[in-house]
Design a protein around this motif. Structure first.
Motif, PDB file in Angstrom:
ATOM      1  N   GLU A  20     102.462 -86.681 134.566  1.00  0.00           N
ATOM      2  CA  GLU A  20     102.124 -85.251 134.603  1.00  0.00           C
ATOM      3  C   GLU A  20     101.887 -84.664 133.500  1.00  0.00           C
ATOM      4  OE1 GLU A  20     105.745 -83.735 136.255  1.00  0.00           O
ATOM      5  OE2 GLU A  20     105.470 -84.468 138.450  1.00  0.00           O
ATOM      6  N   ILE A  21     102.649 -84.992 132.437  1.00  0.00           N
ATOM      7  CA  ILE A  21     102.279 -84.650 130.749  1.00  0.00           C
ATOM      8  C   ILE A  21     100.932 -85.075 130.494  1.00  0.00           C
ATOM      9  CG2 ILE A  21     103.156 -84.807 128.468  1.00  0.00           C
ATOM     10  CD1 ILE A  21     105.815 -85.093 129.396  1.00  0.00           C
ATOM     11  N   THR A  22     100.421 -86.053 130.677  1.00  0.00           N
ATOM     12  CA  THR A  22      99.201 -86.609 130.612  1.00  0.00           C
ATOM     13  C   THR A  22      97.972 -85.955 131.128  1.00  0.00           C
ATOM     14  OG1 THR A  22     100.122 -89.016 130.149  1.00  0.00           O
ATOM     15  CG2 THR A  22      97.820 -88.676 130.285  1.00  0.00           C
ATOM     16  N   GLU A  23      98.372 -85.610 132.559  1.00  0.00           N
ATOM     17  CA  GLU A  23      97.153 -84.644 132.970  1.00  0.00           C
ATOM     18  C   GLU A  23      97.169 -83.262 132.564  1.00  0.00           C
ATOM     19  OE1 GLU A  23      98.752 -84.443 137.208  1.00  0.00           O
ATOM     20  OE2 GLU A  23      98.008 -86.584 137.700  1.00  0.00           O
ATOM     21  N   VAL A  24      98.273 -82.695 132.049  1.00  0.00           N
ATOM     22  CA  VAL A  24      98.230 -81.601 131.458  1.00  0.00           C
ATOM     23  C   VAL A  24      97.486 -81.461 130.148  1.00  0.00           C
ATOM     24  CG1 VAL A  24      99.560 -79.579 130.348  1.00  0.00           C
ATOM     25  CG2 VAL A  24     100.277 -80.562 132.648  1.00  0.00           C
ATOM     26  N   LEU A  25      97.879 -82.632 129.399  1.00  0.00           N
ATOM     27  CA  LEU A  25      97.035 -82.678 127.838  1.00  0.00           C
ATOM     28  C   LEU A  25      95.600 -83.152 128.170  1.00  0.00           C
ATOM     29  CD1 LEU A  25      97.362 -83.198 124.949  1.00  0.00           C
ATOM     30  CD2 LEU A  25      97.830 -85.715 125.425  1.00  0.00           C
ATOM     31  N   GLU A  26      95.346 -83.770 129.394  1.00  0.00           N
ATOM     32  CA  GLU A  26      94.054 -83.930 129.400  1.00  0.00           C
ATOM     33  C   GLU A  26      93.166 -82.719 129.824  1.00  0.00           C
ATOM     34  OE1 GLU A  26      91.928 -86.412 129.244  1.00  0.00           O
ATOM     35  OE2 GLU A  26      93.395 -87.881 128.432  1.00  0.00           O
ATOM     36  N   ARG A  27      93.973 -81.729 130.519  1.00  0.00           N
ATOM     37  CA  ARG A  27      93.305 -80.465 130.864  1.00  0.00           C
ATOM     38  C   ARG A  27      93.264 -79.695 129.621  1.00  0.00           C
ATOM     39  NH1 ARG A  27      96.070 -79.888 135.008  1.00  0.00           N
ATOM     40  NH2 ARG A  27      97.833 -78.799 134.195  1.00  0.00           N
ATOM     41  N   VAL A  28      93.944 -79.570 128.931  1.00  0.00           N
ATOM     42  CA  VAL A  28      94.029 -78.892 127.667  1.00  0.00           C
ATOM     43  C   VAL A  28      92.996 -79.145 127.027  1.00  0.00           C
ATOM     44  CG1 VAL A  28      95.539 -78.210 125.666  1.00  0.00           C
ATOM     45  CG2 VAL A  28      96.555 -78.137 127.766  1.00  0.00           C
ATOM     46  N   LYS A  29      92.839 -80.699 126.677  1.00  0.00           N
ATOM     47  CA  LYS A  29      91.794 -81.066 125.593  1.00  0.00           C
ATOM     48  C   LYS A  29      90.296 -80.500 126.339  1.00  0.00           C
ATOM     49  CE  LYS A  29      94.206 -85.158 124.114  1.00  0.00           C
ATOM     50  NZ  LYS A  29      93.877 -86.680 123.761  1.00  0.00           N
ATOM     51  N   GLN A  30      90.461 -80.632 127.529  1.00  0.00           N
ATOM     52  CA  GLN A  30      89.097 -80.331 128.273  1.00  0.00           C
ATOM     53  C   GLN A  30      88.700 -78.885 128.098  1.00  0.00           C
ATOM     54  OE1 GLN A  30      88.610 -81.126 132.536  1.00  0.00           O
ATOM     55  NE2 GLN A  30      86.874 -80.600 132.580  1.00  0.00           N
ATOM     56  N   GLU A  31      89.759 -77.874 128.076  1.00  0.00           N
ATOM     57  CA  GLU A  31      89.324 -76.679 127.939  1.00  0.00           C
ATOM     58  C   GLU A  31      89.190 -76.162 126.433  1.00  0.00           C
ATOM     59  OE1 GLU A  31      92.845 -74.568 129.179  1.00  0.00           O
ATOM     60  OE2 GLU A  31      92.388 -74.562 131.296  1.00  0.00           O
ATOM     61  N   THR A  32      89.877 -77.122 125.602  1.00  0.00           N
ATOM     62  CA  THR A  32      89.575 -76.961 124.068  1.00  0.00           C
ATOM     63  C   THR A  32      88.088 -77.357 123.801  1.00  0.00           C
ATOM     64  OG1 THR A  32      91.894 -77.386 123.527  1.00  0.00           O
ATOM     65  CG2 THR A  32      90.381 -77.301 121.688  1.00  0.00           C
ATOM     66  N   GLU A  33      87.732 -78.516 124.291  1.00  0.00           N
ATOM     67  CA  GLU A  33      86.350 -78.892 124.280  1.00  0.00           C
ATOM     68  C   GLU A  33      85.271 -77.802 124.566  1.00  0.00           C
ATOM     69  OE1 GLU A  33      86.205 -82.773 126.018  1.00  0.00           O
ATOM     70  OE2 GLU A  33      87.151 -83.535 124.463  1.00  0.00           O
ATOM     71  N   GLU A  34      85.626 -77.398 125.740  1.00  0.00           N
ATOM     72  CA  GLU A  34      84.706 -76.324 126.300  1.00  0.00           C
ATOM     73  C   GLU A  34      84.462 -75.177 125.444  1.00  0.00           C
ATOM     74  OE1 GLU A  34      85.834 -75.435 130.261  1.00  0.00           O
ATOM     75  OE2 GLU A  34      85.241 -77.335 131.129  1.00  0.00           O
ATOM     76  N   LYS A  35      85.564 -74.676 124.843  1.00  0.00           N
ATOM     77  CA  LYS A  35      85.685 -73.529 124.037  1.00  0.00           C
ATOM     78  C   LYS A  35      84.939 -73.855 122.632  1.00  0.00           C
ATOM     79  CE  LYS A  35      89.849 -71.040 125.800  1.00  0.00           C
ATOM     80  NZ  LYS A  35      91.189 -70.683 125.609  1.00  0.00           N
ATOM     81  N   GLY A  36      85.415 -75.077 122.266  1.00  0.00           N
ATOM     82  CA  GLY A  36      84.748 -75.353 120.789  1.00  0.00           C
ATOM     83  C   GLY A  36      83.089 -75.459 121.157  1.00  0.00           C
ATOM     84  N   SER A  37      82.694 -76.176 122.128  1.00  0.00           N
ATOM     85  CA  SER A  37      81.220 -76.164 122.431  1.00  0.00           C
ATOM     86  C   SER A  37      80.729 -75.008 122.262  1.00  0.00           C
ATOM     87  CB  SER A  37      81.007 -77.139 123.541  1.00  0.00           C
ATOM     88  OG  SER A  37      81.579 -76.571 124.585  1.00  0.00           O
ATOM     89  N   SER A  38      81.296 -73.929 123.378  1.00  0.00           N
ATOM     90  CA  SER A  38      80.807 -72.788 123.404  1.00  0.00           C
ATOM     91  C   SER A  38      80.606 -71.823 122.092  1.00  0.00           C
ATOM     92  CB  SER A  38      81.537 -71.713 124.374  1.00  0.00           C
ATOM     93  OG  SER A  38      82.946 -71.690 123.752  1.00  0.00           O
ATOM     94  N   MET A  39      81.583 -71.860 121.094  1.00  0.00           N
ATOM     95  CA  MET A  39      81.721 -71.317 119.836  1.00  0.00           C
ATOM     96  C   MET A  39      80.590 -71.894 119.058  1.00  0.00           C
ATOM     97  SD  MET A  39      85.717 -71.001 119.196  1.00  0.00           S
ATOM     98  CE  MET A  39      85.451 -70.235 117.473  1.00  0.00           C
ATOM     99  N   THR A  40      80.266 -73.023 118.741  1.00  0.00           N
ATOM    100  CA  THR A  40      79.466 -73.705 118.141  1.00  0.00           C
ATOM    101  C   THR A  40      77.799 -73.568 118.627  1.00  0.00           C
ATOM    102  OG1 THR A  40      79.762 -75.917 119.311  1.00  0.00           O
ATOM    103  CG2 THR A  40      80.833 -75.232 117.069  1.00  0.00           C
TER     104      THR A  40
END
Length: 378
Positions: free
Chosen positions: A297-317
């Motif tokens: 469960e923790i791994t799934e949450v971490l993967e989801r947070v990583k995906q959201e962070t990557e989406e935000k970072g890509s949108s900022m750059t």
């Protein structure tokens, strides 16, 4: 065994000879099920209901359901699940085959009759007839005259006594006649030796006579007793040997138990330790399973947070969002200009309507004459 199926075509089924316990006990489940289906289909056909022979690649459930439906159509109750017939043996299989066989016999018009037992034909002893053979024909004729209607033959003692008396009288008369013989003794002995093999007296015995049967029973009894004496000795000897062997086995078992008692204790203690270790392992494996579930469960949450962070970072750059914002502003300006134009047109139209209404009111106020049609309307 060859079975012929009735119908439009003659179908011959080749079966091995089945014993009476074939479907009662398990030997080969697949072979028994195939035999049951084929035999049931043949009996249904013989009972007047056309039924196709099951093939190798047919579904077993479908074949069993078809057989049970045909059995119900005969009015036979079916109070067991179809899965009982898939084993190919058992009480249910025997019940189905018995019912179908009865229906086939009814349809063919078969009727049970009383058994006709064949009469026992007694083997008569072959008697070689010879001219020189002495046959007791006269005695047999006398005995045949005195036979009763019963199954057993009885000899009249009076007749036999009279015959014996006559023969004795004849012998005594002959002896008196030949008190002085003129025959050579050597020739007489030679003739006796020559004729002796042919002088045979044959008496036919009746196997239905109770005396002969009693004699046979005594003979069999003596044979059984003699065989029993010899067999009893062997059996007693075998019993003694088996008893001695059992005593040896018991003594060796006690000796081995005494010698291996400490090893048995060690084995029991090792088994106790093994059971404790198994319990601890099960407890540890249960906690490990829960921890693995939490980790997933923790791994799934971490993967989801990583995906959201990557989406935000890509949108900022990326400059794509800025371009989209400029396009949206340009579109808003165009829509604002169009709205302004539409508002101006509507204001102009409203102003014209107001001026027209005002002019109409002024004209009505300065009118001196009112039309008659208008007065009539009021």
């Amino acid at each position: 065994m060859v079975l012929r199926a009735s119908g439009a075509q003659n179908i011959y089924l080749f079966f091995p000879f089945l014993n009476r316990h074939y479907f009662a006990l398990t030997t080969n489940s697949g072979e028994q099920f195939s035999m049951f289906c084929t035999l049931a289909a043949w009996l249904i056909t013989k009972a007047g209901h056309p039924f196709e022979q099951p093939q190798e690649y047919d579904q077993p459930n479908a074949v069993v359901s078809n057989i049970l439906s045909e059995l119900r159509s005969f009015g036979r109750p079916v109070d067991f699940p179809p899965s009982k017939l898939k084993a190919g043996y058992g009480e249910q299989v025997c019940y189905v085959l018995d019912c179908l066989a009865e229906e086939a016999l009814k349809y063919s018009g078969f009727r049970w009759k009383r058994p006709a037992y064949p009469t026992e034909e007694l083997e008569e002893e072959e008697i070689t007839e010879d001219d020189a053979e002495l046959m007791l024909n006269k005695l047999e004729e006398d005995l045949a005259e005195e036979e009763s209607d019963n199954e057993e033959n009885f000899i009249d003692l009076n007749v036999l006594k009279a015959q014996t008396y006559r023969s004795d009288m004849n012998d005594s008369a002959k002896q008196e006649e030949i008190l002085q013989s003129t025959t050579d003794a050597a020739e007489w002995n030679l003739e006796v030796e020559h004729v002796l093999p042919q002088l045979k007296v044959t008496v036919r015995t009746d196997n239905k006579d109770w005396r002969i049967r009693v004699d046979q029973m005594h003979q069999h009894k003596d044979g059984i007793e003699s065989s029993l004496k010899e067999t009893r000795g062997y059996l007693d000897k075998l019993h003694n040997e088996i008893s001695k062997t059992l005593e040896k086995i018991n003594s060796r078992e006690k000796y081995m138990n005494n010698q291996l008692e400490h090893l048995v204790q060690e084995y029991r203690s090792a088994q106790a330790l093994l059971s404790e270790a198994k319990e601890k392992y099960q407890e540890g494996s249960g906690g490990l399973t829960e921890r693995i579930k939490v980790l997933s469960e923790i791994t799934e949450v971490l993967e989801r947070v990583k995906q959201e962070t990557e989406e935000k970072g890509s949108s900022m750059t990326d400059g794509a969002p800025l371009v989209k914002i400029k396009q949206a502003l340009t579109k808003l300006k165009q829509e604002t200009i169009q709205m302004d134009i539409q508002i101006g047109v509507m204001e102009h139209t409203l102003l014209q309507s107001k001026l027209k209404e005002k002019s109409n009111m002024t004209r009505d106020m300065h009118a001196t004459m009112i039309p008659k049609a208008t007065i009539g309307a009021y």
